[in-house]
Write a protein that holds these residues in place. Structure first.
Motif, PDB file in Angstrom:
ATOM      1  N   MET A   1       0.842  -1.201   0.000  1.00 57.75           N
ATOM      2  CA  MET A   1       0.000   0.000   0.000  1.00 57.75           C
ATOM      3  C   MET A   1       0.881   1.257   0.000  1.00 57.75           C
ATOM      4  SD  MET A   1      -3.211  -0.781   2.568  1.00 57.75           S
ATOM      5  CE  MET A   1      -2.337  -1.814   3.723  1.00 57.75           C
ATOM      6  N   LYS A   2       0.476   2.214  -0.799  1.00 60.21           N
ATOM      7  CA  LYS A   2       1.202   3.477  -0.844  1.00 60.21           C
ATOM      8  C   LYS A   2       0.626   4.439   0.183  1.00 60.21           C
ATOM      9  CE  LYS A   2       2.452   7.198  -4.073  1.00 60.21           C
ATOM     10  NZ  LYS A   2       2.266   7.691  -5.460  1.00 60.21           N
ATOM     11  N   PHE A   3       1.513   5.142   0.881  1.00 55.97           N
ATOM     12  CA  PHE A   3       1.106   6.085   1.916  1.00 55.97           C
ATOM     13  C   PHE A   3       1.347   7.513   1.438  1.00 55.97           C
ATOM     14  CE2 PHE A   3       0.781   8.413   5.736  1.00 55.97           C
ATOM     15  CZ  PHE A   3       0.158   7.618   6.677  1.00 55.97           C
ATOM     16  N   SER A   4       0.356   8.373   1.633  1.00 58.07           N
ATOM     17  CA  SER A   4       0.500   9.796   1.318  1.00 58.07           C
ATOM     18  C   SER A   4       0.576  10.596   2.621  1.00 58.07           C
ATOM     19  CB  SER A   4      -0.682  10.300   0.490  1.00 58.07           C
ATOM     20  OG  SER A   4      -0.696   9.719  -0.785  1.00 58.07           O
ATOM     21  N   ILE A   5       1.727  11.207   2.860  1.00 60.31           N
ATOM     22  CA  ILE A   5       1.900  12.108   4.000  1.00 60.31           C
ATOM     23  C   ILE A   5       1.479  13.493   3.537  1.00 60.31           C
ATOM     24  CG2 ILE A   5       3.554  13.108   5.615  1.00 60.31           C
ATOM     25  CD1 ILE A   5       5.292  10.580   5.098  1.00 60.31           C
ATOM     26  N   LEU A   6       0.573  14.111   4.274  1.00 58.81           N
ATOM     27  CA  LEU A   6      -0.009  15.388   3.852  1.00 58.81           C
ATOM     28  C   LEU A   6       0.435  16.510   4.789  1.00 58.81           C
ATOM     29  CD1 LEU A   6      -3.630  14.046   3.234  1.00 58.81           C
ATOM     30  CD2 LEU A   6      -1.683  14.048   1.661  1.00 58.81           C
ATOM     31  N   ILE A   7       0.982  17.567   4.212  1.00 57.75           N
ATOM     32  CA  ILE A   7       1.518  18.674   5.015  1.00 57.75           C
ATOM     33  C   ILE A   7       0.992  19.999   4.488  1.00 57.75           C
ATOM     34  CG2 ILE A   7       3.607  19.847   5.798  1.00 57.75           C
ATOM     35  CD1 ILE A   7       5.100  17.185   5.285  1.00 57.75           C
ATOM     36  N   ALA A   8       0.233  20.696   5.313  1.00 57.14           N
ATOM     37  CA  ALA A   8      -0.233  22.048   4.987  1.00 57.14           C
ATOM     38  C   ALA A   8       0.750  23.023   5.629  1.00 57.14           C
ATOM     39  CB  ALA A   8      -1.644  22.266   5.525  1.00 57.14           C
ATOM     40  N   HIS A   9       1.481  23.777   4.816  1.00 64.71           N
ATOM     41  CA  HIS A   9       2.564  24.622   5.331  1.00 64.71           C
ATOM     42  C   HIS A   9       2.244  26.106   5.209  1.00 64.71           C
ATOM     43  CE1 HIS A   9       6.373  26.905   4.977  1.00 64.71           C
ATOM     44  NE2 HIS A   9       6.687  26.168   6.026  1.00 64.71           N
ATOM     45  N   TYR A  10       2.560  26.829   6.296  1.00 61.42           N
ATOM     46  CA  TYR A  10       2.457  28.292   6.248  1.00 61.42           C
ATOM     47  C   TYR A  10       3.485  28.876   7.222  1.00 61.42           C
ATOM     48  CZ  TYR A  10       0.791  33.073   6.682  1.00 61.42           C
ATOM     49  OH  TYR A  10       0.721  34.449   6.697  1.00 61.42           O
ATOM     50  N   ASN A  11       4.557  29.422   6.662  1.00 60.33           N
ATOM     51  CA  ASN A  11       5.603  30.091   7.447  1.00 60.33           C
ATOM     52  C   ASN A  11       6.088  29.261   8.636  1.00 60.33           C
ATOM     53  OD1 ASN A  11       5.698  32.348   5.793  1.00 60.33           O
ATOM     54  ND2 ASN A  11       4.194  33.495   6.989  1.00 60.33           N
ATOM     55  N   ASN A  12       6.402  27.997   8.369  1.00 56.33           N
ATOM     56  CA  ASN A  12       6.851  27.110   9.446  1.00 56.33           C
ATOM     57  C   ASN A  12       8.191  26.470   9.124  1.00 56.33           C
ATOM     58  OD1 ASN A  12       5.880  26.329  12.047  1.00 56.33           O
ATOM     59  ND2 ASN A  12       3.877  25.974  11.127  1.00 56.33           N
ATOM     60  N   SER A  13       8.995  27.112   8.298  1.00 53.32           N
ATOM     61  CA  SER A  13      10.253  26.493   7.879  1.00 53.32           C
ATOM     62  C   SER A  13      11.241  26.326   9.029  1.00 53.32           C
ATOM     63  CB  SER A  13      10.902  27.314   6.757  1.00 53.32           C
ATOM     64  OG  SER A  13      11.318  28.582   7.230  1.00 53.32           O
ATOM     65  N   LEU A  14      11.101  27.140  10.076  1.00 54.32           N
ATOM     66  CA  LEU A  14      11.981  27.032  11.244  1.00 54.32           C
ATOM     67  C   LEU A  14      11.949  25.623  11.826  1.00 54.32           C
ATOM     68  CD1 LEU A  14      13.767  28.344  13.465  1.00 54.32           C
ATOM     69  CD2 LEU A  14      11.631  28.909  14.673  1.00 54.32           C
ATOM     70  N   PHE A  15      10.743  25.021  11.840  1.00 53.40           N
ATOM     71  CA  PHE A  15      10.574  23.693  12.426  1.00 53.40           C
ATOM     72  C   PHE A  15      10.539  22.572  11.378  1.00 53.40           C
ATOM     73  CE2 PHE A  15       8.068  26.403  15.525  1.00 53.40           C
ATOM     74  CZ  PHE A  15       9.069  26.417  16.494  1.00 53.40           C
ATOM     75  N   PHE A  16      10.399  22.934  10.124  1.00 57.05           N
ATOM     76  CA  PHE A  16      10.152  21.909   9.111  1.00 57.05           C
ATOM     77  C   PHE A  16      11.294  20.908   8.953  1.00 57.05           C
ATOM     78  CE2 PHE A  16      10.231  20.345   4.699  1.00 57.05           C
ATOM     79  CZ  PHE A  16       9.049  19.606   4.738  1.00 57.05           C
ATOM     80  N   LYS A  17      12.520  21.306   9.240  1.00 54.75           N
ATOM     81  CA  LYS A  17      13.642  20.364   9.084  1.00 54.75           C
ATOM     82  C   LYS A  17      13.437  19.132   9.965  1.00 54.75           C
ATOM     83  CE  LYS A  17      18.637  19.901   8.850  1.00 54.75           C
ATOM     84  NZ  LYS A  17      18.618  18.550   9.435  1.00 54.75           N
ATOM     85  N   ASP A  18      12.935  19.329  11.189  1.00 57.99           N
ATOM     86  CA  ASP A  18      12.664  18.185  12.073  1.00 57.99           C
ATOM     87  C   ASP A  18      11.600  17.281  11.455  1.00 57.99           C
ATOM     88  OD1 ASP A  18      14.462  18.992  14.051  1.00 57.99           O
ATOM     89  OD2 ASP A  18      12.962  20.252  15.035  1.00 57.99           O
TER      90      ASP A  18
END
Length: 273
Positions: free
Chosen positions: A1-18
């Motif tokens: 089964m294929k999994f889709s990880i869904l991310i709604a982003h708005y000015n959160n690049s500070l934490f996105f690396k984690d």
């Protein structure tokens, strides 16, 4: 089964690396990550693009206008091509086995959604404790409204079943996850994974830590609860017509905190042990 990880982003690049690091470390590799940016600052978008540039499993899309979280999360689900979908907020992260453990639940064809325990974490994303309210819920109960957030992260679901619902309310600016959970709950059986699979970061910009965002959350939560009761054709709750209730979250918590309902909840909790 294929999994889709869904991310709604708005000015959160500070934490996105984690968040990104936790995704690429998953023990289950058959996934795609759909990222939709809701008109972040250009520098924010470029930071995210640089991080994902060398991994073809990541897809970056942009809203033409700032549309809000309801619209953006709905678009994420619409663009997903996986069999199983799950949202991850860009300031949070997954434990390495999160996808693998979630996929296991869907080997049972009667399960349409699965959810796990999750860790409350520090600003540095260091786990502090498991969220206490996560627990197994009884399926097919018209009165279930997830008021104690028993169902929460890491929540995963079949796309085929999601397509049968009214889908996420794109006009919501908060309580979007609650809207999704309750719509899918009406479709079929949920499975509880008694493991912490999700890392929830607590910081000052989060909804639960911001007074203005909290007020907005309650307004949207009222809409979600009202729509759920209407969908289930429940015209009254605690003997009062739902159209007469201006603040359903406050009304329901007040009613549930009477001695009678505290006793009922205690009996229900003991019966689930």
């Amino acid at each position: 089964m294929k999994f889709s990880i869904l991310i709604a982003h708005y000015n959160n690049s500070l934490f996105f690396k984690d968040c990104f690091d936790s995704i690429i470390k998953q023990t289950y590799s058959n996934f795609e990550a759909i990222i939709i940016d809701d008109c972040s600052e250009e520098s924010e978008k470029q930071t995210v693009k640089r991080l994902i540039a060398n991994d073809k499993r990541f897809f970056f899309y942009e809203n033409e206008y700032n549309e809000g979280v309801g619209y953006t999360k709905k678009k994420c689900a619409d663009l997903a091509t996986g069999d199983i979908l799950g949202f991850v907020d860009p300031d949070d992260a997954l434990v390495p086995e999160a996808l693998e453990e979630s996929i296991k639940a869907f080997k049972n064809k009667n399960i349409i959604a699965a959810y796990s325990q999750f860790y409350l974490c520090s600003y540095e994303l260091i786990p502090q404790k498991l969220f206490a309210n996560s627990k197994k819920v009884k399926n097919k109960q018209k009165g279930f409204l997830n008021l104690d957030f028993e169902v929460s992260h890491f929540f995963t679901f079949r796309k085929t079943e999601y397509e049968k619902t009214e889908k996420i309310n794109e006009h919501l600016t908060s309580s979007v996850d609650q809207d999704l959970y309750l719509k899918l709950y009406d479709q079929g059986n949920f499975h509880f994974i008694k493991k912490g699979l999700y890392l929830y970061r607590i910081h000052k910009n989060g909804i639960s830590q911001n007074k203005n965002k909290k007020e907005n959350l309650y307004k949207n939560w009222h809409i979600v609860l009202y729509d759920t009761l209407k969908r289930r054709e429940l015209k009254k709750i605690f003997n009062k017509h739902i159209d007469e209730i201006k603040d359903l979250p406050a009304y329901l918590y007040k009613k549930r905190n009477t001695l009678f309902f505290k006793i009922i909840r205690k009996i229900i909790t003991l019966s689930h042990k």
